[in-house]
Design a protein around this motif. Structure first.
Motif, mmCIF file in Angstrom:
data_model
loop_
_atom_site.group_PDB
_atom_site.id
_atom_site.type_symbol
_atom_site.label_atom_id
_atom_site.label_comp_id
_atom_site.label_asym_id
_atom_site.label_seq_id
_atom_site.Cartn_x
_atom_site.Cartn_y
_atom_site.Cartn_z
ATOM 1 N N GLY A 150 16.464 -19.169 -38.619
ATOM 2 C CA GLY A 150 17.402 -18.643 -39.270
ATOM 3 C C GLY A 150 16.871 -17.309 -40.119
ATOM 4 N N THR A 151 17.439 -17.125 -41.041
ATOM 5 C CA THR A 151 16.873 -15.974 -42.028
ATOM 6 C C THR A 151 15.415 -16.150 -42.450
ATOM 7 O OG1 THR A 151 18.990 -15.160 -42.629
ATOM 8 C CG2 THR A 151 17.303 -14.164 -43.965
ATOM 9 N N LEU A 152 14.700 -15.243 -42.359
ATOM 10 C CA LEU A 152 13.065 -15.341 -43.059
ATOM 11 C C LEU A 152 12.890 -14.360 -43.892
ATOM 12 C CD1 LEU A 152 11.241 -16.519 -39.567
ATOM 13 C CD2 LEU A 152 11.851 -18.007 -41.446
ATOM 14 N N PRO A 153 11.986 -14.594 -44.743
ATOM 15 C CA PRO A 153 11.330 -13.581 -45.419
ATOM 16 C C PRO A 153 10.832 -12.328 -44.492
ATOM 17 C CG PRO A 153 10.686 -15.490 -46.438
ATOM 18 C CD PRO A 153 11.248 -15.636 -45.060
ATOM 19 N N ALA A 160 6.965 -11.315 -44.913
ATOM 20 C CA ALA A 160 6.017 -12.424 -44.279
ATOM 21 C C ALA A 160 6.172 -12.617 -42.705
ATOM 22 C CB ALA A 160 6.297 -13.958 -44.895
ATOM 23 N N LEU A 161 7.180 -12.179 -42.461
ATOM 24 C CA LEU A 161 7.410 -12.297 -41.042
ATOM 25 C C LEU A 161 6.543 -11.154 -40.054
ATOM 26 C CD1 LEU A 161 8.912 -13.624 -38.528
ATOM 27 C CD2 LEU A 161 10.619 -11.914 -38.890
ATOM 28 N N ILE A 162 6.614 -10.142 -40.810
ATOM 29 C CA ILE A 162 5.917 -8.932 -40.269
ATOM 30 C C ILE A 162 4.276 -9.373 -40.279
ATOM 31 C CG2 ILE A 162 5.247 -6.375 -40.650
ATOM 32 C CD1 ILE A 162 8.003 -6.203 -41.684
ATOM 33 N N ASP A 163 3.764 -9.920 -41.434
ATOM 34 C CA ASP A 163 2.538 -10.164 -41.584
ATOM 35 C C ASP A 163 2.133 -11.151 -40.514
ATOM 36 O OD1 ASP A 163 2.385 -8.565 -43.717
ATOM 37 O OD2 ASP A 163 2.704 -10.120 -45.264
#
Length: 358
Positions: free
Chosen positions: A219-222, A225-228
């Motif tokens: 689902g929706t993630l920060p 943080a996902l890019i990192d």
């Protein structure tokens, strides 16, 4: 009463469900399982066409079902171009896009192809697909995100959402096209749609985008943080895709995609299982609330469907949060086979006009 004979074909990743309907009544239903060894011999899903078709025909023959008197064959729609909701007669442009998999390769792409191939052998039989997952009725304002290269896409459980919304409309003696209803499909993926006067004007992308987390999807993630995580060097592209769809949600938190097992442990006193279960319910209810704003508070009903709709803990939690918005009705499970048959029957009976895929 219309007594048309209809064959329903619903291919999945490791199985093919088939059903025979005589009018509105199911007279045969079977799930054909395909082992990993059987499927391993094929280079891709498209190459499974003959294998799956022959398996279906063989099963029908073994069950003493006459093949040459079907009025219609309806297959599960696949990843074609975004289209309006409805029933589409299989034509050459549709077959070309099902073969190419214009939005991706999935076993459901075979549904319309097999339906057409069988129908060609039967005098006067017609082949259809209905409400594939790429049904797109979003309003333009709902497509816009914070970056022009990443617009929102409509990918959701269109077939079941539409079917239960219509059932709810009948239950309150209204037409689907005359009501506003919010439908939440709770399965391996979760989609929550705002249905306004017969169109789903806003819905979360249940496949790999955003919305509530589910048994298998993050689902929706920060975003930061996902890019990192993507550039940490610890994960491949394929692993990151799996993190979003397949190994996200309950699988990531608890190591299982079986919601009923999580509920059993939660009810037995496992606090962490209860936290994750109620967090999922919280996000579902929060998304329902968002859909209520899309409909400007004019909501005739909230419908909960899908396998997790059997989960009393989840349903009670959602109801406590959204009951003030509109009456809530629960249709546990899903019946895609009947939904497909009903769509085909609506065309054969003249109740609905078949649409043309272009």
């Amino acid at each position: 009463m219309n007594c048309s004979k209809i064959l329903v074909i619903n291919p999945g990743s490791t199985s093919t469900k088939i059903a025979v309907y005589q009018g509105c009544e199911s007279v045969f239903l079977k799930t054909l399982r395909h082992s990993s060894e059987q499927l391993a011999q094929f280079e891709n899903i498209s190459a499974q066409f003959e294998f799956r078709k022959e398996t279906i025909l063989s099963e029908l023959i073994q069950a003493d079902i006459e093949i040459d008197d079907f009025d219609a064959i309806v297959g599960r729609g696949g990843l074609v171009k975004p289209i309006e909701s409805g029933v589409y007669e299989v034509n050459e442009p549709l077959k070309a896009d099902l073969r190419k998999g214009v939005l991706g390769e999935h076993a459901s792409n075979l549904g319309g192809l097999i339906a057409d191939d069988i129908a060609k052998t039967i005098p006067n039989a017609r082949a259809f697909i209905a409400d594939p997952v790429v049904v797109d009725e979003l309003e333009d304002v709902a497509r816009v995100t914070g970056h022009p290269d990443m617009p929102r896409r409509s990918v959701f459980h269109a077939l079941n959402q539409k079917a239960v919304a219509k059932n709810y409309a009948k239950a309150i003696d209204r037409k689907y096209e005359d009501i506003n209803v919010i439908v939440a499909h709770l399965g391996g993926g979760i989609s929550v749609g705002a249905h306004r006067k017969g169109k789903v004007i806003d819905v979360n992308n249940a496949l790999d985008g955003y919305g509530p987390f589910s048994p298998e999807r993050a689902g929706t993630l920060p975003t930061g943080a996902l890019i990192d995580m993507c550039f940490s060097g610890k994960h491949t592209y394929e692993e990151m895709r799996k993190l979003v769809n397949g190994k996200g949600g309950m699988v990531a938190h608890l190591g299982t995609n079986q919601a009923h097992e999580v509920e059993a442990k939660a009810v037995a006193g496992d606090e962490h299982n209860m936290l994750i279960l109620t967090a999922m319910a919280y996000q579902i209810a929060k998304t329902i609330g968002g859909c209520a704003t899309v409909l400007k508070g004019e909501v005739d009903g909230i419908v909960i469907t899908g396998g997790i709709a059997h989960d009393k803990t989840v349903i009670a939690y959602i109801k406590a949060m959204v009951d003030w918005i509109a009456p809530m009705k629960v249709y546990p499970g899903e019946d895609e086979m009947k939904a497909l048959a009903d769509n085909a029957l609506s065309v054969l009976s003249g109740e609905v006009t078949c649409k043309v895929y272009q």
